[in-house]
Scaffold this motif. Structure first.
Motif, PDB file in Angstrom:
ATOM      1  N   GLY A  14     -31.231 -45.896  36.152  1.00 13.64           N
ATOM      2  CA  GLY A  14     -31.401 -47.147  36.875  1.00 13.64           C
ATOM      3  C   GLY A  14     -30.559 -47.180  38.126  1.00 13.64           C
ATOM      4  N   THR A  15     -30.385 -48.378  38.641  1.00 12.69           N
ATOM      5  CA  THR A  15     -29.578 -48.581  39.842  1.00 12.69           C
ATOM      6  C   THR A  15     -28.107 -48.565  39.460  1.00 12.69           C
ATOM      7  OG1 THR A  15     -29.592 -50.982  39.588  1.00 12.69           O
ATOM      8  CG2 THR A  15     -31.398 -50.000  40.869  1.00 12.69           C
ATOM      9  N   TRP A  16     -27.251 -48.525  40.479  1.00 17.20           N
ATOM     10  CA  TRP A  16     -25.809 -48.512  40.230  1.00 17.20           C
ATOM     11  C   TRP A  16     -25.366 -49.714  39.389  1.00 17.20           C
ATOM     12  CZ3 TRP A  16     -21.813 -45.921  39.300  1.00 17.20           C
ATOM     13  CH2 TRP A  16     -20.535 -46.448  39.456  1.00 17.20           C
ATOM     14  N   PRO A  17     -25.802 -50.953  39.681  1.00 12.80           N
ATOM     15  CA  PRO A  17     -25.403 -52.077  38.828  1.00 12.80           C
ATOM     16  C   PRO A  17     -25.889 -51.944  37.381  1.00 12.80           C
ATOM     17  CG  PRO A  17     -26.212 -52.893  40.920  1.00 12.80           C
ATOM     18  CD  PRO A  17     -26.502 -51.418  40.879  1.00 12.80           C
ATOM     19  N   GLU A  18     -27.070 -51.374  37.183  1.00  7.39           N
ATOM     20  CA  GLU A  18     -27.572 -51.172  35.819  1.00  7.39           C
ATOM     21  C   GLU A  18     -26.739 -50.134  35.074  1.00  7.39           C
ATOM     22  OE1 GLU A  18     -32.268 -52.196  36.657  1.00  7.39           O
ATOM     23  OE2 GLU A  18     -31.554 -50.141  36.884  1.00  7.39           O
ATOM     24  N   ILE A  19     -26.334 -49.089  35.783  1.00  9.07           N
ATOM     25  CA  ILE A  19     -25.491 -48.053  35.170  1.00  9.07           C
ATOM     26  C   ILE A  19     -24.132 -48.635  34.787  1.00  9.07           C
ATOM     27  CG2 ILE A  19     -24.328 -45.835  35.575  1.00  9.07           C
ATOM     28  CD1 ILE A  19     -27.348 -45.559  35.298  1.00  9.07           C
ATOM     29  N   ARG A  20     -23.543 -49.432  35.686  1.00 10.38           N
ATOM     30  CA  ARG A  20     -22.250 -50.062  35.383  1.00 10.38           C
ATOM     31  C   ARG A  20     -22.362 -50.995  34.185  1.00 10.38           C
ATOM     32  NH1 ARG A  20     -20.199 -52.970  40.270  1.00 10.38           N
ATOM     33  NH2 ARG A  20     -19.008 -53.971  38.655  1.00 10.38           N
ATOM     34  N   LYS A  21     -23.463 -51.730  34.096  1.00 13.46           N
ATOM     35  CA  LYS A  21     -23.669 -52.627  32.963  1.00 13.46           C
ATOM     36  C   LYS A  21     -23.746 -51.835  31.654  1.00 13.46           C
ATOM     37  CE  LYS A  21     -26.666 -56.277  31.276  1.00 13.46           C
ATOM     38  NZ  LYS A  21     -27.870 -57.069  31.512  1.00 13.46           N
ATOM     39  N   ALA A  22     -24.462 -50.725  31.663  1.00 10.80           N
ATOM     40  CA  ALA A  22     -24.563 -49.874  30.479  1.00 10.80           C
ATOM     41  C   ALA A  22     -23.204 -49.265  30.126  1.00 10.80           C
ATOM     42  CB  ALA A  22     -25.597 -48.775  30.701  1.00 10.80           C
ATOM     43  N   PHE A  23     -22.430 -48.889  31.145  1.00 12.74           N
ATOM     44  CA  PHE A  23     -21.087 -48.351  30.912  1.00 12.74           C
ATOM     45  C   PHE A  23     -20.224 -49.377  30.189  1.00 12.74           C
ATOM     46  CE2 PHE A  23     -16.710 -48.568  32.474  1.00 12.74           C
ATOM     47  CZ  PHE A  23     -16.203 -47.393  31.943  1.00 12.74           C
ATOM     48  N   TRP A  24     -20.218 -50.608  30.680  1.00 11.70           N
ATOM     49  CA  TRP A  24     -19.376 -51.632  30.067  1.00 11.70           C
ATOM     50  C   TRP A  24     -19.862 -51.994  28.669  1.00 11.70           C
ATOM     51  CZ3 TRP A  24     -14.681 -51.992  31.181  1.00 11.70           C
ATOM     52  CH2 TRP A  24     -14.231 -51.724  32.465  1.00 11.70           C
ATOM     53  N   ALA A  25     -21.142 -51.899  28.430  1.00 13.81           N
ATOM     54  CA  ALA A  25     -21.654 -52.125  27.071  1.00 13.81           C
ATOM     55  C   ALA A  25     -21.138 -51.036  26.125  1.00 13.81           C
ATOM     56  CB  ALA A  25     -23.176 -52.160  27.075  1.00 13.81           C
ATOM     57  N   ALA A  26     -21.147 -49.788  26.600  1.00 13.74           N
ATOM     58  CA  ALA A  26     -20.638 -48.673  25.776  1.00 13.74           C
ATOM     59  C   ALA A  26     -19.139 -48.807  25.547  1.00 13.74           C
ATOM     60  CB  ALA A  26     -20.956 -47.340  26.438  1.00 13.74           C
ATOM     61  N   GLN A  27     -18.399 -49.169  26.586  1.00 11.88           N
ATOM     62  CA  GLN A  27     -16.949 -49.323  26.444  1.00 11.88           C
ATOM     63  C   GLN A  27     -16.622 -50.469  25.491  1.00 11.88           C
ATOM     64  OE1 GLN A  27     -15.977 -46.455  27.300  1.00 11.88           O
ATOM     65  NE2 GLN A  27     -14.285 -47.022  28.599  1.00 11.88           N
ATOM     66  N   THR A  28     -17.345 -51.566  25.595  1.00 10.92           N
ATOM     67  CA  THR A  28     -17.116 -52.697  24.696  1.00 10.92           C
ATOM     68  C   THR A  28     -17.375 -52.292  23.257  1.00 10.92           C
ATOM     69  OG1 THR A  28     -17.718 -54.249  26.439  1.00 10.92           O
ATOM     70  CG2 THR A  28     -17.804 -55.073  24.178  1.00 10.92           C
TER      71      THR A  28
END
Length: 69
Positions: A14-28
């Motif tokens: 996805g786009t950069w914001p979508e990737i960041r959102k997925a990253f934070w979901a994984a970290q959480t």
């Protein structure tokens, strides 16, 4: 003694914001549910957390090269 480690590798496109959102979901997920045992607390969860950070940095560099970040 049997040691069971559950891994759930996920690939996000996805786009950069979508990737960041997925990253934070994984970290959480790692930070809230990853402390289920001694080995997890000392080894596995830290590998997942730092592996996620390394991947985010790699993707950030690719996004910068493409002018997306």
């Amino acid at each position: 003694m049997v040691v069971l480690a559950l891994t759930n590798p996920t690939q996000t496109i996805g786009t950069w914001p979508e990737i960041r959102k997925a990253f934070w979901a994984a970290q959480t997920h790692c930070l809230t549910l990853g402390w289920w045992g001694i080995i997890s607390c000392l080894v596995y969860n830290w590998i997942a957390i730092f592996g996620n950070i390394a991947e985010l940095n790699r993707v950030r560099e690719l996004a910068k090269r493409n002018g997306d970040a």
